[in-house]
Scaffold this motif. Structure first.
Motif, PDB file in Angstrom:
ATOM      1  N   TRP A  36       0.840  -1.203   0.000  1.00 34.49           N
ATOM      2  CA  TRP A  36       0.000   0.000   0.000  1.00 34.49           C
ATOM      3  C   TRP A  36       0.873   1.250   0.000  1.00 34.49           C
ATOM      4  O   TRP A  36       0.636   2.187  -0.764  1.00 34.49           O
ATOM      5  CB  TRP A  36      -0.933  -0.038   1.200  1.00 34.49           C
ATOM      6  CG  TRP A  36      -1.739   1.215   1.411  1.00 34.49           C
ATOM      7  CD1 TRP A  36      -2.242   2.056   0.457  1.00 34.49           C
ATOM      8  CD2 TRP A  36      -2.125   1.775   2.666  1.00 34.49           C
ATOM      9  NE1 TRP A  36      -2.931   3.095   1.048  1.00 34.49           N
ATOM     10  CE2 TRP A  36      -2.882   2.951   2.399  1.00 34.49           C
ATOM     11  CE3 TRP A  36      -1.938   1.384   3.990  1.00 34.49           C
ATOM     12  CZ2 TRP A  36      -3.416   3.739   3.411  1.00 34.49           C
ATOM     13  CZ3 TRP A  36      -2.477   2.167   4.995  1.00 34.49           C
ATOM     14  CH2 TRP A  36      -3.209   3.333   4.709  1.00 34.49           C
ATOM     15  N   LEU A  37       1.914   1.277   0.831  1.00 33.16           N
ATOM     16  CA  LEU A  37       2.772   2.456   0.914  1.00 33.16           C
ATOM     17  C   LEU A  37       3.539   2.690  -0.377  1.00 33.16           C
ATOM     18  O   LEU A  37       3.540   3.804  -0.925  1.00 33.16           O
ATOM     19  CB  LEU A  37       3.759   2.301   2.073  1.00 33.16           C
ATOM     20  CG  LEU A  37       4.819   3.408   2.205  1.00 33.16           C
ATOM     21  CD1 LEU A  37       4.163   4.736   2.562  1.00 33.16           C
ATOM     22  CD2 LEU A  37       5.873   3.015   3.236  1.00 33.16           C
ATOM     23  N   LYS A  38       4.186   1.653  -0.898  1.00 39.83           N
ATOM     24  CA  LYS A  38       5.072   1.803  -2.061  1.00 39.83           C
ATOM     25  C   LYS A  38       4.329   1.838  -3.384  1.00 39.83           C
ATOM     26  O   LYS A  38       4.826   2.390  -4.376  1.00 39.83           O
ATOM     27  CB  LYS A  38       6.065   0.638  -2.114  1.00 39.83           C
ATOM     28  CG  LYS A  38       7.110   0.632  -1.024  1.00 39.83           C
ATOM     29  CD  LYS A  38       8.055  -0.552  -1.245  1.00 39.83           C
ATOM     30  CE  LYS A  38       9.250  -0.528  -0.341  1.00 39.83           C
ATOM     31  NZ  LYS A  38      10.168  -1.663  -0.624  1.00 39.83           N
ATOM     32  N   GLY A  39       3.139   1.236  -3.447  1.00 42.72           N
ATOM     33  CA  GLY A  39       2.489   1.052  -4.732  1.00 42.72           C
ATOM     34  C   GLY A  39       3.092  -0.133  -5.465  1.00 42.72           C
ATOM     35  O   GLY A  39       3.959  -0.841  -4.942  1.00 42.72           O
ATOM     36  N   GLY A  40       2.645  -0.358  -6.699  1.00 41.28           N
ATOM     37  CA  GLY A  40       3.006  -1.578  -7.397  1.00 41.28           C
ATOM     38  C   GLY A  40       3.960  -1.442  -8.557  1.00 41.28           C
ATOM     39  O   GLY A  40       4.255  -2.444  -9.219  1.00 41.28           O
ATOM     40  N   PHE A  41       4.439  -0.219  -8.877  1.00 45.93           N
ATOM     41  CA  PHE A  41       5.403  -0.128  -9.969  1.00 45.93           C
ATOM     42  C   PHE A  41       6.632  -0.958  -9.620  1.00 45.93           C
ATOM     43  O   PHE A  41       7.213  -0.802  -8.533  1.00 45.93           O
ATOM     44  CB  PHE A  41       5.809   1.331 -10.220  1.00 45.93           C
ATOM     45  CG  PHE A  41       4.823   2.089 -11.045  1.00 45.93           C
ATOM     46  CD1 PHE A  41       4.813   1.970 -12.431  1.00 45.93           C
ATOM     47  CD2 PHE A  41       3.889   2.920 -10.450  1.00 45.93           C
ATOM     48  CE1 PHE A  41       3.898   2.660 -13.214  1.00 45.93           C
ATOM     49  CE2 PHE A  41       2.969   3.626 -11.217  1.00 45.93           C
ATOM     50  CZ  PHE A  41       2.975   3.494 -12.602  1.00 45.93           C
ATOM     51  N   PRO A  42       7.052  -1.862 -10.501  1.00 45.57           N
ATOM     52  CA  PRO A  42       8.118  -2.809 -10.151  1.00 45.57           C
ATOM     53  C   PRO A  42       9.375  -2.159  -9.590  1.00 45.57           C
ATOM     54  O   PRO A  42       9.907  -2.606  -8.565  1.00 45.57           O
ATOM     55  CB  PRO A  42       8.382  -3.535 -11.478  1.00 45.57           C
ATOM     56  CG  PRO A  42       7.061  -3.504 -12.179  1.00 45.57           C
ATOM     57  CD  PRO A  42       6.460  -2.174 -11.830  1.00 45.57           C
ATOM     58  N   ASN A  43       9.874  -1.106 -10.237  1.00 44.99           N
ATOM     59  CA  ASN A  43      11.112  -0.486  -9.764  1.00 44.99           C
ATOM     60  C   ASN A  43      10.941   0.194  -8.418  1.00 44.99           C
ATOM     61  O   ASN A  43      11.901   0.305  -7.647  1.00 44.99           O
ATOM     62  CB  ASN A  43      11.635   0.525 -10.795  1.00 44.99           C
ATOM     63  CG  ASN A  43      12.224  -0.153 -12.012  1.00 44.99           C
ATOM     64  OD1 ASN A  43      12.869  -1.184 -11.903  1.00 44.99           O
ATOM     65  ND2 ASN A  43      11.983   0.410 -13.182  1.00 44.99           N
ATOM     66  N   ALA A  44       9.749   0.670  -8.137  1.00 46.84           N
ATOM     67  CA  ALA A  44       9.486   1.280  -6.831  1.00 46.84           C
ATOM     68  C   ALA A  44       9.277   0.212  -5.765  1.00 46.84           C
ATOM     69  O   ALA A  44       9.837   0.283  -4.671  1.00 46.84           O
ATOM     70  CB  ALA A  44       8.260   2.187  -6.915  1.00 46.84           C
TER      71      ALA A  44
END
Length: 390
Positions: A147-155
């Motif tokens: 939830w905090l980071k989100g799902g973009f792979p590099n993130a």
């Protein structure tokens, strides 16, 4: 390596449709997924990236060049860079119609790519690939981290949290300064940045175009145009109000959500979990996160609405399954939720077939009548498939 849930759907569509379009924002793994088809697919694959000048030069005489690959699955990456290809692809497909002639990868929705829908109508299946969903990564993360980071792979896969949000900052800047302009839109980078920050501030609220227009100092049509671009490039989502066969006075404007929670948190400068929980954006962020995770699991086959009357009755999310079943959902950032009278009043209005309160974690349990309190993981993995198959 994160196994993407849509791989089975991609292979199924390639086995039937002559053209498949895999669309989604940049940096979500479209290219990786396409290149991973090698070894799982009967046809040989040839790959072209329209970000490369050398590949664009090869397609200067696209008809002559592509005819030599009639026995291949031709993958064209960043296809929105050359929308003039679509009429040619239609003609080639009509001359030799067979499955998997072309796999088109794009960072913009079909509505933003000029002529694509019209040129390939009846020949193409579109599949949306978004950042990692929670079910795709639950074996290697916590729901709080996702939830905090989100799902973009590099993130999401960054080894340290500062790198996550540094990447997200660069992604947002690159998107504003480059990607939309490559589609041929003349945009004000500063205006778009200001609008994104304002959307982050009102995330989860009913859209008020006049307020946004007044705050930005631009016309309402300009705001609408920019919102359309943000929607078409998979940055925001409008949640439509439900008003079918309901005789009460209803709120009729859509609600706005930034689709990736990591992007929202970067724009809101809430870059630790503790900061997020103490920030005013937390409740609406969790609401948008839950809606987006459901959307990533069920795709575009289900209909998504919210319901709100002027008298105060409200449902955060109303799902309508392909079989017509209605699912009423209240979303709470608490493992000990209380349910408002407005939610129960809405249930009487809508006559939903299923009723849930979705919480972050904790045990799922029946609350009263047909209402279940259900953690998000249980809802996505167990409850949704049951609804679809009944």
């Amino acid at each position: 390596m994160v196994v993407r849930a849509i791989m089975a759907r991609l292979l199924e569509d390639l086995a039937y449709f002559p053209v498949v379009g895999l669309v989604g924002p940049r940096q979500v793994g479209k290219t990786t997924l396409a290149k991973g088809l090698a070894g799982q697919f009967t046809k040989p694959i040839v790959y072209f990236d329209l970000e490369l000048e050398s590949d664009r030069r090869r397609l200067t005489d696209a008809e002559t060049f592509l005819r030599q690959y009639t026995g291949y699955c031709v993958v064209i990456d960043e296809v929105q860079r050359m929308p003039q290809l679509f009429p040619l692809l239609r003609a080639l497909v009509d001359q030799q119609r067979e499955p998997a002639r072309f796999l088109l990868l794009g960072s913009a929705s079909p509505e933003l790519v000029r002529d694509s829908s019209e040129s390939l109508a009846g020949r193409i299946s579109y599949i949306e690939l978004m950042p990692f969903s929670w079910p795709e990564v639950l074996s290697q993360s916590t729901i709080q981290e996702h939830w905090l980071k989100g799902g973009f792979p590099n993130a999401f896969l960054a080894p340290r949290l500062p790198l996550t949000f540094r990447w997200l900052t660069n992604f947002i800047q690159t998107y504003i300064e480059r990607d939309l302009r490559l589609l041929g839109y003349e945009l004000s980078g500063r205006l778009l940045t200001d609008l994104l920050k304002m959307v982050a501030h009102v995330n989860g609220n009913v859209l008020n175009i006049s307020d946004l227009s007044r705050s930005l100092g631009v016309s309402q049509p300009t705001v609408n145009r920019y919102l359309d671009l943000l929607t078409g490039s998979f940055v925001i989502q409008r949640l439509a109000p439900y008003s079918v066969n309901v005789s009460k006075r209803l709120v009729k404007a859509p609600k706005l959500y930034i689709r990736d929670s990591g992007v929202l948190h970067q724009l809101a400068q809430t870059i630790t979990y503790d900061a997020l929980l103490g920030h005013p954006v937390a409740g609406a962020s969790w609401e948008g996160y839950v809606i987006e995770q459901i959307r990533r699991v069920v795709g575009n086959d289900w209909s998504f609405y919210y319901y709100r009357t002027h008298a105060g009755a409200e449902i955060d999310l109303l799902l309508i399954a392909p079989n017509g079943k209605k699912v009423a959902i209240e979303i709470k950032l608490s493992n000990a939720p209380t349910v408002s009278k407005g939610f129960y009043s809405s249930l009487d209005d809508l006559q939903a077939d299923y009723q849930f309160v979705i919480i972050p974690t904790g045990e799922s349990y029946p609350k009263d009548n047909n209402l279940w309190v259900c953690n998000l993981t249980d809802f996505l993995i167990n409850r949704l498939p049951e609804i679809y198959t009944e």
